[in-house]
Design a protein around this motif. Structure first.
Motif, PDB file in Angstrom:
ATOM      1  N   GLY A 159     -18.897 -28.159  -7.322  1.00  0.00           N
ATOM      2  CA  GLY A 159     -18.101 -27.008  -7.709  1.00  0.00           C
ATOM      3  C   GLY A 159     -18.899 -25.991  -8.492  1.00  0.00           C
ATOM      4  N   ALA A 160     -18.274 -24.864  -8.753  1.00  0.00           N
ATOM      5  CA  ALA A 160     -18.871 -23.797  -9.550  1.00  0.00           C
ATOM      6  C   ALA A 160     -17.756 -22.904 -10.070  1.00  0.00           C
ATOM      7  CB  ALA A 160     -19.852 -22.974  -8.718  1.00  0.00           C
ATOM      8  N   GLY A 161     -18.030 -22.234 -11.180  1.00  0.00           N
ATOM      9  CA  GLY A 161     -17.033 -21.336 -11.734  1.00  0.00           C
ATOM     10  C   GLY A 161     -17.521 -20.656 -12.992  1.00  0.00           C
ATOM     11  N   PRO A 162     -16.733 -19.733 -13.521  1.00  0.00           N
ATOM     12  CA  PRO A 162     -17.126 -18.993 -14.720  1.00  0.00           C
ATOM     13  C   PRO A 162     -17.050 -19.862 -15.972  1.00  0.00           C
ATOM     14  CG  PRO A 162     -14.909 -18.404 -14.079  1.00  0.00           C
ATOM     15  CD  PRO A 162     -15.430 -19.295 -12.993  1.00  0.00           C
ATOM     16  N   PHE A 182     -32.032 -16.601 -37.449  1.00  0.00           N
ATOM     17  CA  PHE A 182     -30.664 -16.629 -36.966  1.00  0.00           C
ATOM     18  C   PHE A 182     -30.036 -15.273 -37.244  1.00  0.00           C
ATOM     19  CE2 PHE A 182     -31.820 -20.991 -37.806  1.00  0.00           C
ATOM     20  CZ  PHE A 182     -31.533 -21.559 -36.583  1.00  0.00           C
ATOM     21  N   SER A 183     -29.345 -14.745 -36.257  1.00  0.00           N
ATOM     22  CA  SER A 183     -28.907 -13.351 -36.386  1.00  0.00           C
ATOM     23  C   SER A 183     -27.551 -13.123 -35.738  1.00  0.00           C
ATOM     24  CB  SER A 183     -29.941 -12.424 -35.748  1.00  0.00           C
ATOM     25  OG  SER A 183     -30.196 -12.836 -34.414  1.00  0.00           O
ATOM     26  N   GLY A 184     -26.512 -13.765 -36.278  1.00  0.00           N
ATOM     27  CA  GLY A 184     -25.169 -13.512 -35.779  1.00  0.00           C
ATOM     28  C   GLY A 184     -24.718 -14.519 -34.738  1.00  0.00           C
ATOM     29  N   SER A 185     -23.424 -14.664 -34.590  1.00  0.00           N
ATOM     30  CA  SER A 185     -22.876 -15.600 -33.625  1.00  0.00           C
ATOM     31  C   SER A 185     -23.106 -15.109 -32.200  1.00  0.00           C
ATOM     32  CB  SER A 185     -21.387 -15.804 -33.881  1.00  0.00           C
ATOM     33  OG  SER A 185     -21.191 -16.360 -35.166  1.00  0.00           O
ATOM     34  N   ASP A 186     -23.186 -16.062 -31.278  1.00  0.00           N
ATOM     35  CA  ASP A 186     -23.440 -15.738 -29.873  1.00  0.00           C
ATOM     36  C   ASP A 186     -22.195 -15.998 -29.037  1.00  0.00           C
ATOM     37  OD1 ASP A 186     -26.104 -15.049 -30.216  1.00  0.00           O
ATOM     38  OD2 ASP A 186     -26.782 -17.122 -29.994  1.00  0.00           O
ATOM     39  N   VAL A 187     -21.958 -15.138 -28.066  1.00  0.00           N
ATOM     40  CA  VAL A 187     -20.965 -15.373 -27.029  1.00  0.00           C
ATOM     41  C   VAL A 187     -21.693 -15.236 -25.694  1.00  0.00           C
ATOM     42  CG1 VAL A 187     -18.844 -14.601 -25.916  1.00  0.00           C
ATOM     43  CG2 VAL A 187     -19.046 -14.527 -28.404  1.00  0.00           C
ATOM     44  N   ILE A 188     -21.604 -16.284 -24.866  1.00  0.00           N
ATOM     45  CA  ILE A 188     -22.326 -16.318 -23.607  1.00  0.00           C
ATOM     46  C   ILE A 188     -21.329 -16.373 -22.463  1.00  0.00           C
ATOM     47  CG2 ILE A 188     -24.015 -17.578 -22.220  1.00  0.00           C
ATOM     48  CD1 ILE A 188     -25.018 -18.822 -24.849  1.00  0.00           C
ATOM     49  N   LEU A 189     -21.508 -15.531 -21.477  1.00  0.00           N
ATOM     50  CA  LEU A 189     -20.718 -15.543 -20.251  1.00  0.00           C
ATOM     51  C   LEU A 189     -21.651 -15.888 -19.097  1.00  0.00           C
ATOM     52  CD1 LEU A 189     -18.633 -12.268 -20.731  1.00  0.00           C
ATOM     53  CD2 LEU A 189     -17.904 -14.607 -21.188  1.00  0.00           C
ATOM     54  N   GLY A 190     -21.222 -16.773 -18.215  1.00  0.00           N
ATOM     55  CA  GLY A 190     -22.073 -17.147 -17.102  1.00  0.00           C
ATOM     56  C   GLY A 190     -21.336 -17.922 -16.049  1.00  0.00           C
ATOM     57  N   ILE A 191     -22.095 -18.462 -15.109  1.00  0.00           N
ATOM     58  CA  ILE A 191     -21.576 -19.299 -14.020  1.00  0.00           C
ATOM     59  C   ILE A 191     -22.152 -20.701 -14.189  1.00  0.00           C
ATOM     60  CG2 ILE A 191     -21.494 -19.666 -11.527  1.00  0.00           C
ATOM     61  CD1 ILE A 191     -19.904 -17.264 -12.407  1.00  0.00           C
ATOM     62  N   THR A 192     -21.284 -21.680 -14.120  1.00  0.00           N
ATOM     63  CA  THR A 192     -21.696 -23.071 -14.243  1.00  0.00           C
ATOM     64  C   THR A 192     -21.457 -23.809 -12.928  1.00  0.00           C
ATOM     65  OG1 THR A 192     -21.214 -23.150 -16.603  1.00  0.00           O
ATOM     66  CG2 THR A 192     -21.293 -25.237 -15.461  1.00  0.00           C
ATOM     67  N   THR A 193     -22.440 -24.618 -12.524  1.00  0.00           N
ATOM     68  CA  THR A 193     -22.278 -25.478 -11.354  1.00  0.00           C
ATOM     69  C   THR A 193     -22.026 -26.903 -11.817  1.00  0.00           C
ATOM     70  OG1 THR A 193     -24.664 -25.892 -11.231  1.00  0.00           O
ATOM     71  CG2 THR A 193     -23.794 -24.041  -9.960  1.00  0.00           C
ATOM     72  N   THR A 194     -21.355 -27.679 -10.995  1.00  0.00           N
ATOM     73  CA  THR A 194     -21.047 -29.055 -11.366  1.00  0.00           C
ATOM     74  C   THR A 194     -21.094 -29.950 -10.123  1.00  0.00           C
ATOM     75  OG1 THR A 194     -19.420 -30.506 -12.447  1.00  0.00           O
ATOM     76  CG2 THR A 194     -18.545 -28.723 -11.109  1.00  0.00           C
ATOM     77  N   VAL A 195     -21.481 -31.185 -10.340  1.00  0.00           N
ATOM     78  CA  VAL A 195     -21.437 -32.204  -9.293  1.00  0.00           C
ATOM     79  C   VAL A 195     -20.960 -33.489  -9.955  1.00  0.00           C
ATOM     80  CG1 VAL A 195     -23.884 -32.793  -9.654  1.00  0.00           C
ATOM     81  CG2 VAL A 195     -22.770 -33.412  -7.505  1.00  0.00           C
ATOM     82  N   GLY A 196     -20.094 -34.241  -9.282  1.00  0.00           N
ATOM     83  CA  GLY A 196     -19.578 -35.436  -9.921  1.00  0.00           C
ATOM     84  C   GLY A 196     -18.820 -36.348  -8.984  1.00  0.00           C
ATOM     85  N   GLY A 197     -18.329 -37.416  -9.540  1.00  0.00           N
ATOM     86  CA  GLY A 197     -17.553 -38.381  -8.791  1.00  0.00           C
ATOM     87  C   GLY A 197     -16.508 -39.023  -9.686  1.00  0.00           C
ATOM     88  N   TYR A 198     -15.583 -39.744  -9.087  1.00  0.00           N
ATOM     89  CA  TYR A 198     -14.522 -40.368  -9.877  1.00  0.00           C
ATOM     90  C   TYR A 198     -14.159 -41.712  -9.270  1.00  0.00           C
ATOM     91  CZ  TYR A 198     -11.554 -38.367  -6.155  1.00  0.00           C
ATOM     92  OH  TYR A 198     -10.989 -38.043  -4.952  1.00  0.00           O
ATOM     93  N   PHE A 199     -13.609 -42.562 -10.119  1.00  0.00           N
ATOM     94  CA  PHE A 199     -13.185 -43.894  -9.671  1.00  0.00           C
ATOM     95  C   PHE A 199     -11.981 -44.353 -10.477  1.00  0.00           C
ATOM     96  CE2 PHE A 199     -16.561 -44.233 -12.797  1.00  0.00           C
ATOM     97  CZ  PHE A 199     -16.076 -45.137 -13.695  1.00  0.00           C
TER      98      PHE A 199
END
Length: 199
Positions: A159-162, A182-199
């Motif tokens: 999968g992938a998403g914001p 250190f210079s202020g708080s960060d806010v990051i916007l991006g796209i994340t990919t994922t791979v996984g399984g379930y049982f």
């Protein structure tokens, strides 16, 4: 003699037909057992996944390339409602090299969209330790991750998403032209990919 040849020919044709049928039956079919979104998110399921993202952008006037790895485990308490945790591993390269390590707890809700596609947004909160040359910081992490999953086979998905991640602390944890301050708080916007399984 001709009669024997006739029967031999018929036997040969029959044998070839049976062999061809057997070979066709043994040939794998990738679509014969597809994953189903409706099977994901059942109570008691354990999901193990790896999320990875790369971000190229600017932090306070400095160009930075950042890679995050997040091995995760989630458990569905009830239909489509999950709780879980992930380890945070971050490396960023720019004016200074950043190392970030932390842990994140999260809650999510799975929404089946079609036979093989589902939407699994998650809200997380945790803590992260960050280090740049000559300085360290501890920050709280607020994370929103909303991947769309494609269920490739039973018990396996990609999968992938914001993703939006905010780091909150008194000093903040930034890279920047100050090379390690250190210079202020960060806010990051991006796209994340994922791979996984379930049982």
């Amino acid at each position: 003699m001709r009669g024997n040849s006739k029967w031999t020919g018929l036997a040969l044709v029959a044998g070839l037909s049976v062999s061809a049928s057997a070979m066709a039956a043994e040939e794998p079919n990738l679509n014969s057992d597809p994953g189903r979104a409706s099977e994901f998110g059942q109570p008691g399921q354990v999901v193990v996944s790896q999320e990875m993202s790369g971000f190229l952008g600017y932090y306070t006037e400095a160009e930075v390339f950042e890679v995050r790895l997040e091995p995760s485990a989630d458990y569905f308490l009830q239909q489509n409602l999950s709780v879980g945790a992930s380890a945070l591993v971050q490396l960023a390269f720019g004016d200074a090299t950043t190392v970030g390590l932390g842990v994140l707890g999260r809650v999510g809700y799975n929404l089946p969209l079609s036979e093989r596609v589902s939407f699994w947004p998650k809200l997380g909160f945790g803590i992260r330790f960050g280090h740049v040359p000559n300085a360290s910081d501890v920050a709280f992490v607020l994370d929103v991750n909303a991947p769309i999953l494609f269920h490739v086979t039973p018990h396996f998905f990609v999968g992938a998403g914001p993703q939006m991640r905010a780091l909150i602390s008194d000093r903040g944890f930034g890279l920047g032209a100050q090379q390690g301050n250190f210079s202020g708080s960060d806010v990051i916007l991006g796209i994340t990919t994922t791979v996984g399984g379930y049982f």
